[in-house]
Design a protein around this motif. Structure first.
Motif, PDB file in Angstrom:
ATOM      1  N   VAL A 161      27.242 -28.430   9.743  1.00  0.00           N
ATOM      2  CA  VAL A 161      26.167 -29.403   9.489  1.00  0.00           C
ATOM      3  C   VAL A 161      26.754 -30.706   8.950  1.00  0.00           C
ATOM      4  CG1 VAL A 161      24.114 -29.903   8.113  1.00  0.00           C
ATOM      5  CG2 VAL A 161      24.394 -27.636   9.129  1.00  0.00           C
ATOM      6  N   TYR A 162      27.737 -30.597   8.064  1.00  0.00           N
ATOM      7  CA  TYR A 162      28.384 -31.800   7.524  1.00  0.00           C
ATOM      8  C   TYR A 162      29.068 -32.585   8.639  1.00  0.00           C
ATOM      9  CZ  TYR A 162      31.525 -34.771   4.833  1.00  0.00           C
ATOM     10  OH  TYR A 162      32.205 -35.853   4.323  1.00  0.00           O
ATOM     11  N   ARG A 163      29.763 -31.903   9.535  1.00  0.00           N
ATOM     12  CA  ARG A 163      30.434 -32.594  10.638  1.00  0.00           C
ATOM     13  C   ARG A 163      29.420 -33.267  11.567  1.00  0.00           C
ATOM     14  NH1 ARG A 163      35.123 -33.514   8.440  1.00  0.00           N
ATOM     15  NH2 ARG A 163      36.513 -31.710   8.294  1.00  0.00           N
ATOM     16  N   ILE A 164      28.272 -32.622  11.784  1.00  0.00           N
ATOM     17  CA  ILE A 164      27.232 -33.225  12.619  1.00  0.00           C
ATOM     18  C   ILE A 164      26.719 -34.508  11.969  1.00  0.00           C
ATOM     19  CG2 ILE A 164      24.865 -32.912  13.466  1.00  0.00           C
ATOM     20  CD1 ILE A 164      25.601 -29.932  13.884  1.00  0.00           C
ATOM     21  N   ALA A 165      26.456 -34.460  10.653  1.00  0.00           N
ATOM     22  CA  ALA A 165      26.011 -35.652   9.932  1.00  0.00           C
ATOM     23  C   ALA A 165      27.080 -36.741   9.979  1.00  0.00           C
ATOM     24  CB  ALA A 165      25.677 -35.291   8.485  1.00  0.00           C
ATOM     25  N   GLN A 166      28.330 -36.339   9.821  1.00  0.00           N
ATOM     26  CA  GLN A 166      29.442 -37.286   9.856  1.00  0.00           C
ATOM     27  C   GLN A 166      29.532 -37.948  11.232  1.00  0.00           C
ATOM     28  OE1 GLN A 166      33.385 -35.500   9.370  1.00  0.00           O
ATOM     29  NE2 GLN A 166      33.867 -37.025   7.802  1.00  0.00           N
ATOM     30  N   GLU A 167      29.358 -37.156  12.287  1.00  0.00           N
ATOM     31  CA  GLU A 167      29.408 -37.684  13.653  1.00  0.00           C
ATOM     32  C   GLU A 167      28.265 -38.658  13.904  1.00  0.00           C
ATOM     33  OE1 GLU A 167      31.798 -38.023  16.532  1.00  0.00           O
ATOM     34  OE2 GLU A 167      31.981 -35.932  15.886  1.00  0.00           O
ATOM     35  N   LEU A 168      27.059 -38.301  13.458  1.00  0.00           N
ATOM     36  CA  LEU A 168      25.896 -39.171  13.628  1.00  0.00           C
ATOM     37  C   LEU A 168      26.105 -40.505  12.920  1.00  0.00           C
ATOM     38  CD1 LEU A 168      22.988 -36.602  13.140  1.00  0.00           C
ATOM     39  CD2 LEU A 168      23.411 -37.941  15.205  1.00  0.00           C
ATOM     40  N   ARG A 231      28.932 -29.291  18.773  1.00  0.00           N
ATOM     41  CA  ARG A 231      28.727 -28.677  17.459  1.00  0.00           C
ATOM     42  C   ARG A 231      27.332 -28.071  17.345  1.00  0.00           C
ATOM     43  NH1 ARG A 231      32.955 -30.056  14.229  1.00  0.00           N
ATOM     44  NH2 ARG A 231      34.173 -31.878  14.845  1.00  0.00           N
ATOM     45  N   VAL A 232      26.342 -28.784  17.847  1.00  0.00           N
ATOM     46  CA  VAL A 232      24.977 -28.252  17.817  1.00  0.00           C
ATOM     47  C   VAL A 232      24.874 -26.994  18.676  1.00  0.00           C
ATOM     48  CG1 VAL A 232      22.573 -28.726  18.430  1.00  0.00           C
ATOM     49  CG2 VAL A 232      23.932 -30.479  17.278  1.00  0.00           C
ATOM     50  N   ALA A 233      25.544 -27.002  19.831  1.00  0.00           N
ATOM     51  CA  ALA A 233      25.507 -25.847  20.723  1.00  0.00           C
ATOM     52  C   ALA A 233      26.138 -24.619  20.074  1.00  0.00           C
ATOM     53  CB  ALA A 233      26.231 -26.171  22.035  1.00  0.00           C
ATOM     54  N   VAL A 234      27.230 -24.811  19.319  1.00  0.00           N
ATOM     55  CA  VAL A 234      27.882 -23.676  18.661  1.00  0.00           C
ATOM     56  C   VAL A 234      26.949 -23.026  17.642  1.00  0.00           C
ATOM     57  CG1 VAL A 234      29.730 -23.071  17.045  1.00  0.00           C
ATOM     58  CG2 VAL A 234      30.244 -24.413  19.072  1.00  0.00           C
TER      59      VAL A 234
END
Length: 273
Positions: A161-168, A231-234
Motif C-alpha cells: 500500500v505504501y509503494r502504491i501511494a508512493q507511485e501515485l 502492485r494493485v493486481a498482486v
C-alpha cells in the motif's frame, strides 16, 4: 398398417439416439468450457505469482541499495568531512556545504528505498511523512486525508500500500503540473481505499487503456502506471481512473488488506513475511 410398424418401432430408438447425441455434445462443450476456465485461472495464478516474485526481488534490491548507501556512501562522506576539518587544514566552506548536501541526499534516497518509518510507526505515519517530504517552496500543495482509524497491516500489505501511494504521488509530482494534490485513505474491515486526486492537466483515458496488462516481462522499466497496476493486481485489488485533459486526475485503488491483531510487536518487514 403392417408397413408402418417397423417405422413406429424405430422412432423411439432414433429419438433416444438423437437425445443421446445432444446430451453428449452439451456435456462435451461444458467440459471444454470448464477446461478453458481452469486454464485461464491457472494462467492468472501463474501471472500473479510471477508478479509477486518480481516485486519481492525489487524490494530486496531496494533494501540492499539502501543499506549500501547508508553504510557505504554515507560513511565515506562522513570521513571526508572529518578529513576536511583535520588539524592544520584550511577547510573550504563550499566543500563542507557540498558534503552536507550530499549526506542529506543520500539519507533521502535511502529513506525512499527503505522507509524505516513504515516499519517502526506504521502506514499512517509513513504516508504522513511521505506527504511532508514534498518541498513546499515551488511545488504543489500536497495534503493527506484519513477517514477512520488505520491500524497496522501485515507487512506485505503495509509495504505494498505504501509503494502504491508512493507511485501515485511520484507520478503526480512528475506529470500532473497540479497546484493541489490530495491523498485520501479510507478503511473498512478487510478493505482499504487509497484515492489520489489533483487539479492538474489530466490525461486521455483512451491512451491509458492501450497500455499492456501488468506482467513481469517485456515492459519498459519505470513506467509508473504499469508499476501501479502490477502492485494493485498482486494484492487482488481494483484500480479506477477518472481523468480528462485540462480537468485533473482521480485514481482510486481498492485493496483487500489484513490487519494485525492489536498489540502485535513491530514485525520483520518484507514482502516475504
Amino acid at each position: 398398417m403392417t408397413n408402418l410398424l417397423p417405422l413406429l418401432l424405430l422412432t423411439p430408438t432414433l429419438l433416444l439416439l438423437v437425445l443421446g447425441l445432444v446430451w453428449f455434445v452439451v456435456r462435451y462443450q461444458r467440459g471444454q468450457l470448464r477446461q478453458q476456465q481452469q486454464l485461464a485461472q491457472m494462467q492468472e495464478a501463474a501471472q500473479q505469482q510471477a508478479l509477486a516474485a518480481a516485486l519481492v526481488a525489487q524490494e530486496d534490491e531496494r533494501q540492499r541499495i539502501a543499506a549500501e548507501l547508508h553504510d557505504g556512501v554515507g560513511t565515506i562522506l562522513a570521513l571526508a568531512k572529518l578529513h576536511l576539518y583535520a588539524p592544520g587544514s584550511q577547510p573550504s566552506p563550499e566543500a563542507s556545504a557540498l558534503i552536507d548536501q550530499a549526506v542529506a541526499e543520500v539519507r533521502r534516497i535511502s529513506r525512499n528505498l527503505q522507509p524505516a518509518t513504515l516499519q517502526q510507526l506504521g502506514l499512517a505515519q509513513a504516508l504522513r511523512a511521505l506527504v511532508q517530504a514534498v518541498p513546499t517552496d515551488n511545488g504543489p500543495n500536497v495534503r493527506l486525508e484519513q477517514e477512520g482509524p488505520l491500524g497496522r497491516l501485515i507487512p506485505p500489505h503495509e509495504l505494498m500500500v505504501y509503494r502504491i501511494a508512493q507511485e501515485l504521488l511520484t507520478n503526480g509530482l512528475l506529470h500532473a503540473e497540479a497546484a493541489h494534490i490530495v491523498l485520501h485513505v479510507a478503511t473498512v474491515p478487510g478493505l482499504l481505499t487509497l484515492t489520489y486526486s489533483d487539479n492538474g492537466q489530466g490525461f486521455d483515458l483512451a491512451a491509458l487503456e492501450e497500455l499492456p496488462p501488468p506482467g513481469p516481462h517485456g515492459q519498459p522499466v519505470g513506467m509508473g502506471l504499469i508499476n501501479l497496476r502490477s502492485r494493485v493486481a498482486v494484492l487482488g485489488g481494483q484500480l479506477h481512473y477518472h481523468s480528462e485533459p485540462g480537468v485533473g486526475t482521480r485514481v482510486e485503488a481498492v485493496l483487500p488488506v489484513t490487519l494485525l491483531p492489536a498489540g502485535t510487536p513491530n514485525p520483520s518487514f518484507s514482502l516475504n513475511s
